[in-house]
Write an enzyme that holds these catalytic residues in place. Structure first.
Site, mmCIF file in Angstrom:
data_model
loop_
_atom_site.group_PDB
_atom_site.id
_atom_site.type_symbol
_atom_site.label_atom_id
_atom_site.label_comp_id
_atom_site.label_asym_id
_atom_site.label_seq_id
_atom_site.Cartn_x
_atom_site.Cartn_y
_atom_site.Cartn_z
ATOM 1 N N TRP A 21 41.860 37.845 35.131
ATOM 2 C CA TRP A 21 41.442 39.180 34.690
ATOM 3 C C TRP A 21 40.534 39.047 33.472
ATOM 4 C CZ3 TRP A 21 44.063 41.949 30.329
ATOM 5 C CH2 TRP A 21 43.576 43.249 30.174
ATOM 6 N N TYR A 54 39.672 43.278 39.958
ATOM 7 C CA TYR A 54 39.048 42.510 38.879
ATOM 8 C C TYR A 54 37.589 42.212 39.232
ATOM 9 C CZ TYR A 54 43.871 41.592 37.285
ATOM 10 O OH TYR A 54 45.181 41.709 36.864
ATOM 11 N N PRO A 207 50.527 37.818 27.011
ATOM 12 C CA PRO A 207 51.539 37.355 26.060
ATOM 13 C C PRO A 207 50.973 37.113 24.664
ATOM 14 C CG PRO A 207 50.896 35.572 27.529
ATOM 15 C CD PRO A 207 50.276 36.830 28.076
ATOM 16 N N GLY A 285 44.974 33.508 30.514
ATOM 17 C CA GLY A 285 43.577 33.444 30.904
ATOM 18 C C GLY A 285 42.845 32.440 30.038
#
Length: 333
Positions: A21, A54, A207, A285
């Site tokens: 993403w 996305y 996170p 990511g």
């Protein structure tokens, strides 16, 4: 890399999931995206998460190309359905049977695979009967196009209703994909207890709170050039809620805690979400391949109770905990 079971199933996934993403098909060039995927594989990551929405399907295409030639049985590939794709016509969004059935076929084609390991309802659809949605998912599982079904950003009540219908239809929901970090703890009061009761795990996104918990944003100073906070393609908007001096000051108080644990601040934030036993994996990511190995080192880390308390003391009231913040759009945009 360590692995955990996903919900009440026999499927094991890597503690770190590589997600694309905000990167693949939009923020980074395709060759760099492929390098990041290769770095993830080298780090022992076997689980990859994407969504048809996305970069308006381009992220799935990039991921499919990057994983081409890998042994399919050694990977867990996840994608999602709900958001508007293609020309964004009147049936190009939501969880209707029509949109789900057309979307799974498009995702499989772009990902260059016969099946996905996990197919997820990206949001709850208030405009489609839940029975219609769950029947479509049941048919997709029976067809072999998806092995398991999950949801994303559903409330505890929505999860309970979906779980009951899935059980009647002969399959089970095994996961939820919510936002979760030291700064965003809205799932702890209701979603996590319901999931534990029903046999779902969390696969958590952001996170690092869109990178704020890495510590690179300093109070009273402009955001570094090239960082997410300066990205006008969507990154800056997502991170804006945390770009306050009180939050950034609190985050800087985490640095000595990370130092004492022998971790970077980014690793500390990922390890923190993995201390929650209901979390099966943290989605990470990357815009550069070297970020992957560094952050993947958070897998398997155990944070002692005293250190966890120091983190809570540092963040304090800065964390959002209101369960009402778990929500889907009331209407399709």
């Amino acid at each position: 890399m360590d692995f955990r079971y996903l919900g009440n199933s026999g499927l094991k996934i890597s503690e770190i999931t590589f997600g694309n993403w905000l990167t693949h098909g939009s923020q980074v060039e395709n060759d760099v995206a492929t390098q990041c995927v290769r770095a993830a594989l080298d780090a022992g990551i076997s689980t990859f998460d994407t969504a048809d929405v996305y970069a308006n399907t381009m992220a799935e295409t990039v991921l499919g190309e990057a994983l081409k030639g890998e042994r399919r049985q050694s990977l867990e590939i996840f994608t999602k359905v709900y958001g508007a794709t293609g020309p964004r016509g009147h049936n190009d969004q939501g969880l209707s049977r029509k949109h789900i059935m057309e979307s799974i076929n498009g995702s499989l084609s772009r990902l260059q695979t016969d099946y996905v390991d996990l197919y997820q309802a990206h949001r709850y659809d208030f405009e489609t009967p839940l029975e219609e949605t769950m029947q479509a998912f049941a048919d997709i599982v029976r067809s072999g196009k998806a092995l398991y079904i999950g949801v994303s950003e559903w409330t505890a009540d929505q999860i309970r209703k979906g779980h009951a219908l899935a059980k009647e239809l002969g399959f089970q929901l095994i996961s939820n994909q919510p936002q979760y970090s030291m700064l965003w703890r809205v799932i702890e009061a209701e979603v996590v207890p319901a999931s534990e009761e029903l046999g779902l795990s969390q696969i958590v996104w952001s996170p690092m709170a869109q990178g704020v918990l890495s510590g690179k944003y300093l109070p009273g100073q402009p955001a570094p050039e090239g960082s997410r906070a300066t990205d006008d393609k969507g990154g800056a908007k997502m991170i804006s809620r945390w770009m306050r001096d009180d939050v950034l000051t609190g985050v800087q108080a985490l640095k000595p805690i990370a130092d004492d644990a022998g971790l970077t601040m980014a690793q500390l934030s990922i390890a923190w979400v993995l201390q929650n036993k209901n979390v099966a994996s943290a989605i990470m990511g990357a815009s550069r391949p070297e970020q992957v190995a560094d952050n993947a080192a958070a897998a398997g880390v155990v944070l002692e109770p005293a250190l966890m308390k120091r983190i809570d003391d540092a963040i304090g009231a800065l964390a959002e905990r209101d369960p009402a913040q778990t929500k889907s759009p009331a209407t399709r945009e």
